[in-house]
Scaffold this motif. Structure first.
Motif, PDB file in Angstrom:
ATOM      1  N   VAL A 107       0.861  -1.167   0.000  1.00  0.00           N
ATOM      2  CA  VAL A 107       0.000   0.000   0.000  1.00  0.00           C
ATOM      3  C   VAL A 107       0.901   1.222   0.000  1.00  0.00           C
ATOM      4  N   TYR A 108       0.704   2.101  -0.953  1.00  0.00           N
ATOM      5  CA  TYR A 108       1.516   3.300  -1.082  1.00  0.00           C
ATOM      6  C   TYR A 108       0.759   4.489  -0.509  1.00  0.00           C
ATOM      7  N   TYR A 109       1.403   5.205   0.401  1.00  0.00           N
ATOM      8  CA  TYR A 109       0.799   6.336   1.088  1.00  0.00           C
ATOM      9  C   TYR A 109       1.479   7.637   0.692  1.00  0.00           C
ATOM     10  N   CYS A 110       0.682   8.618   0.380  1.00  0.00           N
ATOM     11  CA  CYS A 110       1.183   9.960   0.137  1.00  0.00           C
ATOM     12  C   CYS A 110       1.351  10.677   1.463  1.00  0.00           C
ATOM     13  N   THR A 111       2.382  11.506   1.570  1.00  0.00           N
ATOM     14  CA  THR A 111       2.619  12.262   2.788  1.00  0.00           C
ATOM     15  C   THR A 111       3.035  13.688   2.454  1.00  0.00           C
ATOM     16  N   ALA A 112       2.807  14.580   3.401  1.00  0.00           N
ATOM     17  CA  ALA A 112       3.178  15.982   3.252  1.00  0.00           C
ATOM     18  C   ALA A 112       3.475  16.562   4.618  1.00  0.00           C
ATOM     19  N   ASP A 113       4.379  17.543   4.664  1.00  0.00           N
ATOM     20  CA  ASP A 113       4.730  18.187   5.914  1.00  0.00           C
ATOM     21  C   ASP A 113       5.071  19.643   5.653  1.00  0.00           C
ATOM     22  N   ARG A 114       4.979  20.460   6.686  1.00  0.00           N
ATOM     23  CA  ARG A 114       5.256  21.884   6.554  1.00  0.00           C
ATOM     24  C   ARG A 114       6.745  22.197   6.587  1.00  0.00           C
ATOM     25  N   ILE A 115       7.571  21.248   7.000  1.00  0.00           N
ATOM     26  CA  ILE A 115       9.014  21.408   7.008  1.00  0.00           C
ATOM     27  C   ILE A 115       9.626  20.587   5.875  1.00  0.00           C
ATOM     28  N   PHE A 116      10.953  20.576   5.794  1.00  0.00           N
ATOM     29  CA  PHE A 116      11.592  19.980   4.634  1.00  0.00           C
ATOM     30  C   PHE A 116      11.814  18.479   4.754  1.00  0.00           C
ATOM     31  N   PHE A 117      11.407  17.864   5.857  1.00  0.00           N
ATOM     32  CA  PHE A 117      11.461  16.423   6.009  1.00  0.00           C
ATOM     33  C   PHE A 117      10.153  15.936   6.621  1.00  0.00           C
ATOM     34  N   VAL A 118       9.893  14.645   6.496  1.00  0.00           N
ATOM     35  CA  VAL A 118       8.657  14.060   6.990  1.00  0.00           C
ATOM     36  C   VAL A 118       8.802  13.767   8.475  1.00  0.00           C
ATOM     37  N   SER A 119       8.056  14.482   9.287  1.00  0.00           N
ATOM     38  CA  SER A 119       8.117  14.361  10.734  1.00  0.00           C
ATOM     39  C   SER A 119       6.919  13.593  11.261  1.00  0.00           C
ATOM     40  N   THR A 120       6.859  13.455  12.584  1.00  0.00           N
ATOM     41  CA  THR A 120       5.730  12.775  13.212  1.00  0.00           C
ATOM     42  C   THR A 120       4.445  13.584  13.113  1.00  0.00           C
TER      43      THR A 120
END
Length: 119
Positions: free
Chosen positions: A92-105
């Motif tokens: 299962v492939y999940y898209c992710t987004a974050d307000r900073i430049f790396f994927v955080s918790t």
């Protein structure tokens, strides 16, 4: 809040190609990094590829040379072009987004889209 909707998953034969899309909506003004993780049955979720708003990319070693991440800032959409697919790409492939430049918790996540590669 940010909403992420993936599309493009499906069943393909080994050696084939598939293109995933993820469209972001909501409070997208502060989003920096976007990308893809995947989770196979019995496995932990793992990074596939990410791209910052400035264009910096990170790829898992297992997909380098086969997968390409791209992004359309104007459309708030990130893509994953998957070529030469292998059975071990099934997940299962999940898209992710974050307000900073790396994927955080504190990252946002989509609902996931199934990719199945048959041998």
């Amino acid at each position: 809040q940010v909403q992420l909707v993936e599309s493009g998953g499906g069943l393909v034969q080994a050696g084939g190609s598939l293109r995933l899309s993820c469209a972001a909506s909501g409070s997208i003004f502060s989003i920096n990094v976007m990308g893809w993780y995947r989770q196979a049955p019995g496995k932990q979720r793992e990074l596939v590829a990410t791209m910052t708003k400035g264009g910096s990319t990170v790829y898992a070693d297992s997909v380098k040379g086969r997968f390409t991440i791209s992004r359309d800032i104007a459309k708030s959409t990130v893509y994953l072009q998957m070529n030469n697919l292998k059975a071990e790409d099934t997940a299962v492939y999940y898209c992710t987004a974050d307000r900073i430049f790396f994927v955080s918790t504190s990252a946002f996540w989509g609902q996931g889209t199934q990719v199945t590669v048959s041998s």
